[in-house]
Design an enzyme around this catalytic site. Sequence first.
Site, PDB file in Angstrom:
ATOM      1  N   ASN A   1      67.371  10.110  -3.081  1.00 52.59           N
ATOM      2  CA  ASN A   1      65.833  10.085  -3.442  1.00 52.59           C
ATOM      3  C   ASN A   1      65.053  10.332  -2.314  1.00 52.59           C
ATOM      4  O   ASN A   1      65.132   9.833  -1.249  1.00 52.59           O
ATOM      5  CB  ASN A   1      65.556   8.817  -3.835  1.00 52.59           C
ATOM      6  CG  ASN A   1      66.051   8.421  -5.352  1.00 52.59           C
ATOM      7  OD1 ASN A   1      66.849   8.996  -5.800  1.00 52.59           O
ATOM      8  ND2 ASN A   1      65.383   7.071  -5.776  1.00 52.59           N
ATOM      9  N   VAL A   2      63.963  11.374  -2.701  1.00 56.06           N
ATOM     10  CA  VAL A   2      63.039  11.993  -1.781  1.00 56.06           C
ATOM     11  C   VAL A   2      61.722  11.760  -2.258  1.00 56.06           C
ATOM     12  O   VAL A   2      61.613  12.413  -3.395  1.00 56.06           O
ATOM     13  CB  VAL A   2      63.423  13.127  -1.120  1.00 56.06           C
ATOM     14  CG1 VAL A   2      62.535  13.933  -0.395  1.00 56.06           C
ATOM     15  CG2 VAL A   2      64.812  13.508  -0.657  1.00 56.06           C
TER      16      VAL A   2
ATOM     17  N   HIS B   1      67.916   5.425  -1.762  1.00 52.34           N
ATOM     18  CA  HIS B   1      66.501   5.253  -1.793  1.00 52.34           C
ATOM     19  C   HIS B   1      65.842   5.424  -0.269  1.00 52.34           C
ATOM     20  O   HIS B   1      66.683   5.209   0.800  1.00 52.34           O
ATOM     21  CB  HIS B   1      66.104   4.067  -2.435  1.00 52.34           C
ATOM     22  CG  HIS B   1      66.107   3.935  -3.667  1.00 52.34           C
ATOM     23  ND1 HIS B   1      65.132   3.243  -4.618  1.00 52.34           N
ATOM     24  CD2 HIS B   1      67.109   4.535  -4.435  1.00 52.34           C
ATOM     25  CE1 HIS B   1      65.592   3.484  -5.793  1.00 52.34           C
ATOM     26  NE2 HIS B   1      66.885   4.097  -5.984  1.00 52.34           N
ATOM     27  N   GLY B   2      64.770   6.075  -0.067  1.00 50.19           N
ATOM     28  CA  GLY B   2      64.248   6.085   1.334  1.00 50.19           C
ATOM     29  C   GLY B   2      64.768   7.426   1.964  1.00 50.19           C
ATOM     30  O   GLY B   2      64.865   7.053   3.220  1.00 50.19           O
TER      31      GLY B   2
ATOM     32  N   THR C   1      58.557  10.414   0.293  1.00 50.87           N
ATOM     33  CA  THR C   1      57.552  10.736   1.198  1.00 50.87           C
ATOM     34  C   THR C   1      57.491  12.054   2.000  1.00 50.87           C
ATOM     35  O   THR C   1      56.509  12.608   2.406  1.00 50.87           O
ATOM     36  CB  THR C   1      57.773   9.362   2.346  1.00 50.87           C
ATOM     37  OG1 THR C   1      57.420   8.329   1.385  1.00 50.87           O
ATOM     38  CG2 THR C   1      56.663   9.466   3.212  1.00 50.87           C
TER      39      THR C   1
ATOM     40  N   ASP D   1      61.240   6.205 -12.563  1.00 49.18           N
ATOM     41  CA  ASP D   1      61.638   5.565 -11.236  1.00 49.18           C
ATOM     42  C   ASP D   1      61.195   4.427 -11.298  1.00 49.18           C
ATOM     43  O   ASP D   1      59.797   4.099 -11.299  1.00 49.18           O
ATOM     44  CB  ASP D   1      61.686   6.635  -9.969  1.00 49.18           C
ATOM     45  CG  ASP D   1      62.277   6.290  -8.905  1.00 49.18           C
ATOM     46  OD1 ASP D   1      63.553   5.647  -9.033  1.00 49.18           O
ATOM     47  OD2 ASP D   1      61.837   6.146  -7.766  1.00 49.18           O
TER      48      ASP D   1
END
Length: 282
Positions: free
Chosen positions: A233-234, A211-212, A236, A84
């Site tokens: 996308n994961v 993303h985020g 945090t 990534d």
Amino acid sequence: MPLVNTAELIAAAQAAGQGIAAFNVITLEHAEAIAEGAARAGRPAILQISENAVKFHGGNLSPIAAATAAVARASKARLSLHLDHVESVDLLRQAHPAGFSSAMFDASKLTYGDNVKATAEAVRWGHERGIWIEAELGKVGGKEGEPPLDAHAPGVRTDPAEAAAYVRDTGVDALAVAVGSSHAMTERTAALDHELIAALKTAVPVPLVLHGSSGVPDKEIREAVASGMVKINVGTALNTAFTGAARAYLEAHPSAVDPRKYLVPAREAMAGTVAHFLGLLG
């Protein structure tokens, strides 16, 4: 179970009108939690290792990649390996021998023309080796080392016409787009532009990537998938769960010194987070 090709997982999700989650791996415990959460949810998932994670491991991709692949192969879930946010061409070229079936080549810091040129070369290289290539267009802020970026500021979001030209000129297999989310959010308050997602889906002939997603509320994620997002996308959110559980254990047991004592609840918290996100996508 053998590693699955990322392209196969993406195609299956897209054909079913569903999303598929890609979770960031930093430590072995991350990989174990993702595999456990996917098995618990009965859903496939993508384990992705970022260039920043590789830097954390001394710049050496092989150990964390080998460990992650071993965890994936031992799982009952269908899992793939993805490299990534790769900015280094040297790191990208390690993807194939390390067992990755896909990579996100990130030339988003370059000018548009240089981005297209560099990404097209990455795609050519990847396709010669059977590697599925994702790229990014627009500005999804919040990455480490970058100044704060308002996800709603003018010029930040991905333009559908430009996205169509970008995909045509680079040949990418998937496109990460800026539609209101931001990396590294610890609160789930992002508001997505669902009309833009739908417009991008119409304009772009490849799967869209969000993303985020850690900062995006459940309802917004479900609606994003319904509007056309495929790869979610994961990262945090796993770290938040990990750190919260580890902190709680250490506060309750201030004399603890054995890391296994706090890594067990930390890993379990991440597995629960993985299962939750996967439950949003089917």
